[in-house]
Scaffold this active site. Structure first.
Site, PDB file in Angstrom:
ATOM      1  N   ARG A 109       0.876  -1.187   0.000  1.00 40.13           N
ATOM      2  CA  ARG A 109       0.000   0.000   0.000  1.00 40.13           C
ATOM      3  C   ARG A 109       0.900   1.220   0.000  1.00 40.13           C
ATOM      4  NH1 ARG A 109      -5.164   1.563   3.682  1.00 40.13           N
ATOM      5  NH2 ARG A 109      -5.999   0.069   2.234  1.00 40.13           N
ATOM      6  N   HIS A 136      -7.657   0.630  -6.151  1.00 37.70           N
ATOM      7  CA  HIS A 136      -7.815  -0.191  -4.929  1.00 37.70           C
ATOM      8  C   HIS A 136      -8.465  -1.527  -5.321  1.00 37.70           C
ATOM      9  CE1 HIS A 136      -7.838  -1.195  -0.834  1.00 37.70           C
ATOM     10  NE2 HIS A 136      -8.713  -0.341  -0.336  1.00 37.70           N
ATOM     11  N   GLN A 139     -10.119  -4.065  -2.701  1.00 34.77           N
ATOM     12  CA  GLN A 139     -11.376  -3.581  -2.132  1.00 34.77           C
ATOM     13  C   GLN A 139     -12.559  -3.919  -3.041  1.00 34.77           C
ATOM     14  OE1 GLN A 139     -12.075  -1.755   0.853  1.00 34.77           O
ATOM     15  NE2 GLN A 139     -14.162  -2.242   0.248  1.00 34.77           N
ATOM     16  N   ASP A 233     -17.245   6.956  -0.214  1.00 35.82           N
ATOM     17  CA  ASP A 233     -15.868   6.878   0.288  1.00 35.82           C
ATOM     18  C   ASP A 233     -15.573   8.207   0.989  1.00 35.82           C
ATOM     19  OD1 ASP A 233     -13.218   6.206   0.772  1.00 35.82           O
ATOM     20  OD2 ASP A 233     -12.536   6.665  -1.266  1.00 35.82           O
ATOM     21  N   CYS A 274     -16.317   1.636   1.592  1.00 36.17           N
ATOM     22  CA  CYS A 274     -15.087   0.854   1.800  1.00 36.17           C
ATOM     23  C   CYS A 274     -14.545   1.022   3.208  1.00 36.17           C
ATOM     24  CB  CYS A 274     -14.042   1.246   0.773  1.00 36.17           C
ATOM     25  SG  CYS A 274     -13.707   3.011   0.711  1.00 36.17           S
ATOM     26  N   ARG A 302     -13.053  -8.420   3.031  1.00 30.76           N
ATOM     27  CA  ARG A 302     -11.673  -8.059   2.666  1.00 30.76           C
ATOM     28  C   ARG A 302     -10.754  -9.263   2.861  1.00 30.76           C
ATOM     29  NH1 ARG A 302      -9.919  -3.164   2.361  1.00 30.76           N
ATOM     30  NH2 ARG A 302      -8.463  -4.253   1.004  1.00 30.76           N
TER      31      ARG A 302
END
Ligand code: CP
Ligand code: NVA
Length: 327
Positions: A109, A136, A139, A233, A274, A302
């Site tokens: 990340r 992402h 996700q 988000d 998310c 996840r």
């Protein structure tokens, strides 16, 4: 392995668009089985280590990655940004080569997508994008596993809407929806906080073959009308410049997901996020904590999905999308 299978093999998961439709279906089916039985493959990574390198904060992706590795019988090694010599000038290429000597996969990340691409290029092990400024992918797999649990695989006639900042999540939302042949909508303020042109172009290119419908709008009410999903988000992403906070929050204020927006959606609609969430900014507490919200199942997935990614990349079972290259 046949020559063709070798050609189609995908080493890494660097970008959402690298996944083919077949890859996504395989990953989601496997993830569903890991969701109900997380200890189904406890030897898959036996005596193997997986490096998890993060230069940004994480709650879910870190927890999901570490537990996914453990459930596959492997050993997770968490490396914070400044733990590595990379912060003192060691190159990405050298770092990738060294990690490849110790670990069987690398989950990363960070800020720049190009850094993740470069790690993938120089690592001989699978490199998995655990979030960059522009994408992402892990996700989105959790999101679509959740969507399939609620609506099944037949999504014809359904509309999947993201409302808010035109950021990494907006890009991945468009691209994954395009791969799956969905009607996906993104509504953002015009200009500075609209999704990047190249991300929209990628989604539209995929949609040509998949039959997806891609809409990039600025009106949240049109976007919400008759949608099966409203997705939110945060408005300030990790790495966003603090000095733009006031301007950005003002521009995004009309894009908050409130009960009034939810009332425009279908009767069976769901709310997704998310996470992390900021109640009272991008979503009201009434909506995110209300009966249509599926955020906890989504967060739980996840792990199931990262477990599936590690499982199939370790077995060289993803083919990738030849249109965009795999690395
Ligand atoms: N959704 C998500 O990636 O959460 P974290 O930032 O906590 O990992
Ligand atoms: N857009 C957010 C997503 C967090 C999971 C960020 O990049 O901070």
């Amino acid at each position: 392995m046949t020559e063709l299978a070798y050609y189609l093999e995908m080493k890494d998961l660097l970008r959402t668009e690298h996944l083919s439709r077949a890859d996504v279906d395989l990953l989601l089916d496997t993830a569903a089985s890991f969701a109900s039985n997380p200890l189904r493959e406890t030897d898959a990574l036996a005596h193997k280590s997986v490096a998890i390198y993060m230069t940004k904060s994480s709650t879910r992706t870190r927890l999901a990655s570490e537990t996914a590795v453990a459930h596959l019988g492997g050993h997770p090694m968490f490396l914070r940004g400044d733990d590595l010599q990379i912060g003192r000038g060691e190159t990405i290429a050298d770092t990738a080569r060294v990690i490849s000597g110790f670990a069987s996969a690398l989950i990363v990340r960070t800020f720049a997508q190009s850094d993740v691409d470069e790690l993938g290029k120089y690592a001989s092990i699978p490199v998995i994008n655990g979030l960059t400024d522009t994408d992402h992918p892990t996700q989105l797999l959790a999101d679509w596993l959740t969507i399939r649990e609620v609506f099944g695989k037949d999504i014809a006639g359904r509309k999947f809407t993201y409302i808010g900042d035109g950021n990494n999540m907006a890009h991945a939302w468009l691209t994954m929806g395009a791969i799956l042949g969905a009607h996906v909508v993104v509504a953002t303020p015009p200009g500075k906080w609209a999704p990047a042109h190249d991300a929209v172009a990628v989604a539209k290119k995929i949609a040509k073959n998949s039959g997806a419908k891609i809409e990039v709008l600025t009106d949240p009410e049109i976007a919400a009308k008759d949608a099966s999903v409203l997705y939110a988000d945060v408005w300030m992403s990790m790495g966003d410049p603090e000095h733009l906070r006031a301007e950005k929050l003002a521009a995004l204020a009309p894009y908050a997901i409130t009960q009034q927006l939810m009332d425009l959606t279908t009767k069976d609609s769901i709310f997704m996020h998310c996470l992390p969430a900021h109640r009272g900014e991008e979503v009201s507490a009434e909506v995110i904590d209300g009966p249509k919200s599926v955020i906890w199942r989504e967060a739980f997935h996840r792990r199931s999905t990262i477990q599936a990614i590690l499982y199939h990349l370790n077995r060289s079972e993803l083919q990738g999308n030849p249109e965009f290259g795999q690395n």
